[in-house]
Design a protein around this motif. Structure first.
Motif, PDB file in Angstrom:
ATOM      1  N   LEU A 131       0.855  -1.181   0.000  1.00  0.00           N
ATOM      2  CA  LEU A 131       0.000   0.000   0.000  1.00  0.00           C
ATOM      3  C   LEU A 131       0.893   1.233   0.000  1.00  0.00           C
ATOM      4  CD1 LEU A 131      -2.912  -0.599   2.563  1.00  0.00           C
ATOM      5  CD2 LEU A 131      -2.863  -0.998   0.100  1.00  0.00           C
ATOM      6  N   LEU A 132       0.382   2.320  -0.564  1.00  0.00           N
ATOM      7  CA  LEU A 132       1.117   3.577  -0.573  1.00  0.00           C
ATOM      8  C   LEU A 132       0.207   4.719  -0.165  1.00  0.00           C
ATOM      9  CD1 LEU A 132       3.317   3.492  -3.816  1.00  0.00           C
ATOM     10  CD2 LEU A 132       4.093   3.335  -1.445  1.00  0.00           C
ATOM     11  N   LEU A 133       0.738   5.598   0.678  1.00  0.00           N
ATOM     12  CA  LEU A 133       0.110   6.887   0.964  1.00  0.00           C
ATOM     13  C   LEU A 133       0.865   7.911   0.129  1.00  0.00           C
ATOM     14  CD1 LEU A 133      -1.847   8.689   2.561  1.00  0.00           C
ATOM     15  CD2 LEU A 133      -0.107   8.847   4.354  1.00  0.00           C
ATOM     16  N   GLU A 134       0.225   8.400  -0.938  1.00  0.00           N
ATOM     17  CA  GLU A 134       0.886   9.323  -1.863  1.00  0.00           C
ATOM     18  C   GLU A 134       0.647  10.774  -1.511  1.00  0.00           C
ATOM     19  OE1 GLU A 134       1.184   6.666  -5.905  1.00  0.00           O
ATOM     20  OE2 GLU A 134      -0.615   7.917  -5.663  1.00  0.00           O
ATOM     21  N   ALA A 135      -0.428  11.051  -0.779  1.00  0.00           N
ATOM     22  CA  ALA A 135      -0.737  12.417  -0.351  1.00  0.00           C
ATOM     23  C   ALA A 135      -1.588  12.349   0.905  1.00  0.00           C
ATOM     24  CB  ALA A 135      -1.483  13.182  -1.448  1.00  0.00           C
ATOM     25  N   TYR A 136      -1.306  13.210   1.880  1.00  0.00           N
ATOM     26  CA  TYR A 136      -2.111  13.252   3.093  1.00  0.00           C
ATOM     27  C   TYR A 136      -3.549  13.648   2.757  1.00  0.00           C
ATOM     28  CZ  TYR A 136       2.318  12.922   5.570  1.00  0.00           C
ATOM     29  OH  TYR A 136       3.539  12.487   6.030  1.00  0.00           O
ATOM     30  N   LYS A 137      -4.478  13.084   3.519  1.00  0.00           N
ATOM     31  CA  LYS A 137      -5.913  13.308   3.338  1.00  0.00           C
ATOM     32  C   LYS A 137      -6.430  12.724   2.027  1.00  0.00           C
ATOM     33  CE  LYS A 137      -5.911  17.475   6.218  1.00  0.00           C
ATOM     34  NZ  LYS A 137      -6.337  18.881   6.363  1.00  0.00           N
ATOM     35  N   HIS A 138      -5.695  11.750   1.489  1.00  0.00           N
ATOM     36  CA  HIS A 138      -6.111  11.042   0.283  1.00  0.00           C
ATOM     37  C   HIS A 138      -6.090   9.535   0.570  1.00  0.00           C
ATOM     38  CE1 HIS A 138      -5.371  14.927  -1.600  1.00  0.00           C
ATOM     39  NE2 HIS A 138      -5.997  14.472  -2.682  1.00  0.00           N
ATOM     40  N   PRO A 139      -6.836   8.744  -0.224  1.00  0.00           N
ATOM     41  CA  PRO A 139      -6.880   7.297   0.007  1.00  0.00           C
ATOM     42  C   PRO A 139      -5.538   6.620  -0.275  1.00  0.00           C
ATOM     43  CG  PRO A 139      -8.726   8.027  -1.355  1.00  0.00           C
ATOM     44  CD  PRO A 139      -7.773   9.165  -1.284  1.00  0.00           C
ATOM     45  N   TYR A 140      -5.350   5.456   0.331  1.00  0.00           N
ATOM     46  CA  TYR A 140      -4.206   4.623   0.001  1.00  0.00           C
ATOM     47  C   TYR A 140      -4.365   4.067  -1.405  1.00  0.00           C
ATOM     48  CZ  TYR A 140      -3.556   4.388   5.120  1.00  0.00           C
ATOM     49  OH  TYR A 140      -3.386   4.675   6.441  1.00  0.00           O
ATOM     50  N   LYS A 141      -3.240   3.741  -2.028  1.00  0.00           N
ATOM     51  CA  LYS A 141      -3.254   3.062  -3.311  1.00  0.00           C
ATOM     52  C   LYS A 141      -2.451   1.775  -3.207  1.00  0.00           C
ATOM     53  CE  LYS A 141      -3.865   7.150  -6.245  1.00  0.00           C
ATOM     54  NZ  LYS A 141      -3.308   7.930  -7.380  1.00  0.00           N
ATOM     55  N   LEU A 142      -2.858   0.766  -3.972  1.00  0.00           N
ATOM     56  CA  LEU A 142      -2.157  -0.511  -3.983  1.00  0.00           C
ATOM     57  C   LEU A 142      -1.250  -0.583  -5.206  1.00  0.00           C
ATOM     58  CD1 LEU A 142      -1.691  -3.407  -2.958  1.00  0.00           C
ATOM     59  CD2 LEU A 142      -3.725  -4.099  -4.258  1.00  0.00           C
ATOM     60  N   THR A 143       0.033  -0.876  -4.977  1.00  0.00           N
ATOM     61  CA  THR A 143       0.975  -1.070  -6.077  1.00  0.00           C
ATOM     62  C   THR A 143       1.474  -2.507  -6.052  1.00  0.00           C
ATOM     63  OG1 THR A 143       3.104  -0.399  -7.037  1.00  0.00           O
ATOM     64  CG2 THR A 143       2.887  -0.221  -4.644  1.00  0.00           C
ATOM     65  N   ARG A 144       1.734  -3.050  -7.223  1.00  0.00           N
ATOM     66  CA  ARG A 144       2.278  -4.401  -7.334  1.00  0.00           C
ATOM     67  C   ARG A 144       3.763  -4.378  -7.708  1.00  0.00           C
ATOM     68  NH1 ARG A 144      -1.436  -7.846  -5.051  1.00  0.00           N
ATOM     69  NH2 ARG A 144      -3.523  -7.531  -5.930  1.00  0.00           N
ATOM     70  N   SER A 145       4.375  -3.207  -7.806  1.00  0.00           N
ATOM     71  CA  SER A 145       5.742  -3.122  -8.331  1.00  0.00           C
ATOM     72  C   SER A 145       6.609  -2.175  -7.508  1.00  0.00           C
ATOM     73  CB  SER A 145       5.713  -2.665  -9.786  1.00  0.00           C
ATOM     74  OG  SER A 145       5.033  -1.418  -9.901  1.00  0.00           O
ATOM     75  N   MET A 146       6.482  -2.236  -6.189  1.00  0.00           N
ATOM     76  CA  MET A 146       7.286  -1.412  -5.293  1.00  0.00           C
ATOM     77  C   MET A 146       8.670  -2.033  -5.137  1.00  0.00           C
ATOM     78  SD  MET A 146       6.966   1.237  -3.079  1.00  0.00           S
ATOM     79  CE  MET A 146       7.938   1.906  -1.717  1.00  0.00           C
ATOM     80  N   ASN A 147       9.717  -1.230  -5.273  1.00  0.00           N
ATOM     81  CA  ASN A 147      11.056  -1.740  -5.016  1.00  0.00           C
ATOM     82  C   ASN A 147      11.196  -2.112  -3.546  1.00  0.00           C
ATOM     83  OD1 ASN A 147      11.968  -1.405  -7.671  1.00  0.00           O
ATOM     84  ND2 ASN A 147      12.611   0.708  -7.281  1.00  0.00           N
ATOM     85  N   LEU A 148      11.942  -3.175  -3.272  1.00  0.00           N
ATOM     86  CA  LEU A 148      12.173  -3.556  -1.883  1.00  0.00           C
ATOM     87  C   LEU A 148      12.972  -2.466  -1.160  1.00  0.00           C
ATOM     88  CD1 LEU A 148      11.241  -6.362  -2.950  1.00  0.00           C
ATOM     89  CD2 LEU A 148      12.822  -7.350  -1.298  1.00  0.00           C
ATOM     90  N   PRO A 149      12.784  -2.319   0.152  1.00  0.00           N
ATOM     91  CA  PRO A 149      13.445  -1.246   0.904  1.00  0.00           C
ATOM     92  C   PRO A 149      14.887  -1.590   1.247  1.00  0.00           C
ATOM     93  CG  PRO A 149      12.102  -2.531   2.395  1.00  0.00           C
ATOM     94  CD  PRO A 149      11.864  -3.092   1.016  1.00  0.00           C
ATOM     95  N   LEU A 150      15.680  -1.943   0.210  1.00  0.00           N
ATOM     96  CA  LEU A 150      17.059  -2.355   0.425  1.00  0.00           C
ATOM     97  C   LEU A 150      17.986  -1.639  -0.547  1.00  0.00           C
ATOM     98  CD1 LEU A 150      16.570  -6.230   0.671  1.00  0.00           C
ATOM     99  CD2 LEU A 150      17.208  -4.719   2.544  1.00  0.00           C
ATOM    100  N   LYS A 151      19.226  -1.461  -0.133  1.00  0.00           N
ATOM    101  CA  LYS A 151      20.245  -0.952  -1.036  1.00  0.00           C
ATOM    102  C   LYS A 151      20.667  -2.073  -1.975  1.00  0.00           C
ATOM    103  CE  LYS A 151      22.083   2.227   2.440  1.00  0.00           C
ATOM    104  NZ  LYS A 151      23.264   2.583   3.272  1.00  0.00           N
ATOM    105  N   THR A 152      21.223  -1.703  -3.124  1.00  0.00           N
ATOM    106  CA  THR A 152      21.700  -2.697  -4.080  1.00  0.00           C
ATOM    107  C   THR A 152      23.175  -2.460  -4.382  1.00  0.00           C
ATOM    108  OG1 THR A 152      21.004  -1.312  -5.933  1.00  0.00           O
ATOM    109  CG2 THR A 152      19.448  -2.986  -5.174  1.00  0.00           C
ATOM    110  N   GLY A 153      23.803  -3.501  -4.917  1.00  0.00           N
ATOM    111  CA  GLY A 153      25.207  -3.390  -5.282  1.00  0.00           C
ATOM    112  C   GLY A 153      26.124  -3.857  -4.182  1.00  0.00           C
ATOM    113  N   GLY A 154      27.387  -4.076  -4.534  1.00  0.00           N
ATOM    114  CA  GLY A 154      28.359  -4.489  -3.531  1.00  0.00           C
ATOM    115  C   GLY A 154      28.206  -5.951  -3.179  1.00  0.00           C
TER     116      GLY A 154
END
Length: 397
Positions: free
Chosen positions: A29-52
């Protein structure tokens, strides 16, 4: 009932490394703007660094030294999430607690799941791949400030708050740390575990702040997600309990649990002037402490009235307006005012131990992630009771 690990874990093993596979993207789920509904995304990048070099050559993701990557099974919904979404904390977006953050943001701050990666400095005696864990609402205390060095890590000014300063739990993967990822006892399932990580931890912290002796009486004001847990925890600690709410549905629920309150009060039906007569009829002569978990000024007003001389009122609920305390409550009745927030990891483990030992009922209603709009609609119902949870497991198969 002993919780079972989801069978899909076997199908997600890497044949070469024998580690759980990590995808490049996830649903969230994503909150894109306060006072607005959540949106569902199927393609969110994982919350991790890459490389190395991460020890995970298949994905290229880096898990930092003290980090833990968790595959989410359940994410709990809290009234605080609604207040953040609608800016109902009495502040503007740029002044949110602990600094706020940029949007879009993954919401929610309660979660439970399975450890799929651990950093190099995480003690394997504490956490290892495959462990079932709950995820606390905050992470990354500094460890060096006055609060941290005096045992108040939950008040560290540098804490990161899920859903406000870092991404929350309404996603298939959560990046945690060894401080905030707590092993779940076998007796506690994922849905219950998610709700306990904020609601259970916070109300337990409030009960401990009241500093009561066994046999004394505590009023729990607000029998929602926190309150229905607080009643049962207080009973298991040996206190007499008065449950107070303005809605009948949660009171009906709490009457049916194994560790039910001694007295229930529907404050919308009993006039203030008759409260003490009602309590006396139920053999309650004094309330030594009150724990306010409802987010209304009216809840604080009734808690203050109920709290006896030399008693303690602990505030947890977040009303939008200032809390009014008449001087007579302080000068004539010697009431002590305290507040409580999310418990420490140590308190959270204590609370989980009590839930497991006594079989405390965590009332939950779960929904698949794609049904989040129905969950939010049901949460607004007058008949709601207990905790509401989003499940991620079926999306991962």
């Amino acid at each position: 009932m002993i919780a079972q690990q989801p069978p899909l874990m076997k199908s997600l093993q890497d044949a070469q490394t024998n580690l759980p596979l990590i995808p490049q993207t996830m649903s969230a789920l994503l909150l894109e703007a306060y006072k607005h509904p959540y949106k569902l995304t199927r393609s969110m990048n994982l919350p991790l660094k890459t490389g190395g070099s991460s020890g995970d050559s298949a994905s290229g993701f880096i898990v930092e030294a003290n980090e833990v990557l968790i595959r989410t099974v359940a994410a709990g919904y809290c009234h605080g999430d609604l207040m953040i979404q609608n800016l109902e904390l009495g502040v503007e977006a740029g002044d949110l607690p602990m600094g706020g953050t940029g949007l879009p943001m993954i919401p929610f701050h309660e979660g439970a799941g399975i450890v799929v990666r651990v950093g190099s400095e995480v003690d394997p005696n504490d956490l290892k791949i495959g462990d079932r864990v709950g995820i606390m609402a905050c992470k990354d205390p500094c460890g060096t400030c006055t609060d941290c060095t005096n045992g108040f890590t939950n008040y560290c000014a540098n804490l990161k708050l899920r859903g406000i300063t870092v991404h929350g739990t309404a996603a298939e993967y959560i990046l945690g740390d060894a401080w905030s990822a707590i092993k779940l006892p076998d007796e506690i399932g994922y849905d219950a575990g998610a709700g306990l990580m904020c609601a259970g931890s916070t109300v337990y912290s409030g009960i401990k702040k009241a500093n009561l002796n066994p046999g004394q009486t505590v009023a729990i004001v607000g029998i929602g997600g926190l309150g229905h847990l607080g009643v049962q925890l207080a009973k298991c600690l040996g206190y007499r309990v008065v449950a107070v709410d303005v809605r009948q549905a949660p009171l009906d629920l709490i009457k049916r649990v194994k560790y039910a309150p001694d007295v229930c009060i529907n404050s919308s039906k009993i006039p203030d002037g008759e409260l003490f007569t009602y309590l006396s009829q139920h053999n309650i002569s004094n309330i030594h402490a009150s724990i306010v978990v409802a987010d209304s000024n009216a809840a604080y007003d009734i808690a203050l009235k109920l709290t006896g001389k030399h008693g303690t009122m602990v505030g947890i609920g977040i009303p939008q307006n200032a809390i009014n305390v008449h001087y007579s409550s302080l000068l004539s009745r010697n009431i002590t005012l305290k507040s409580a927030t999310l418990g420490t990891p140590g308190q959270t483990r204590e609370m989980l131990g009590l839930v497991a030992q006594y079989g405390i009922k965590v009332q939950t209603k779960s929904y698949p992630l794609e049904d989040f709009e129905q969950m939010l609609k049901d949460y607004q119902s007058e008949e709601r009771a207990g905790k509401y949870v989003l499940r991620m497991e079926d999306l991962a198969e």
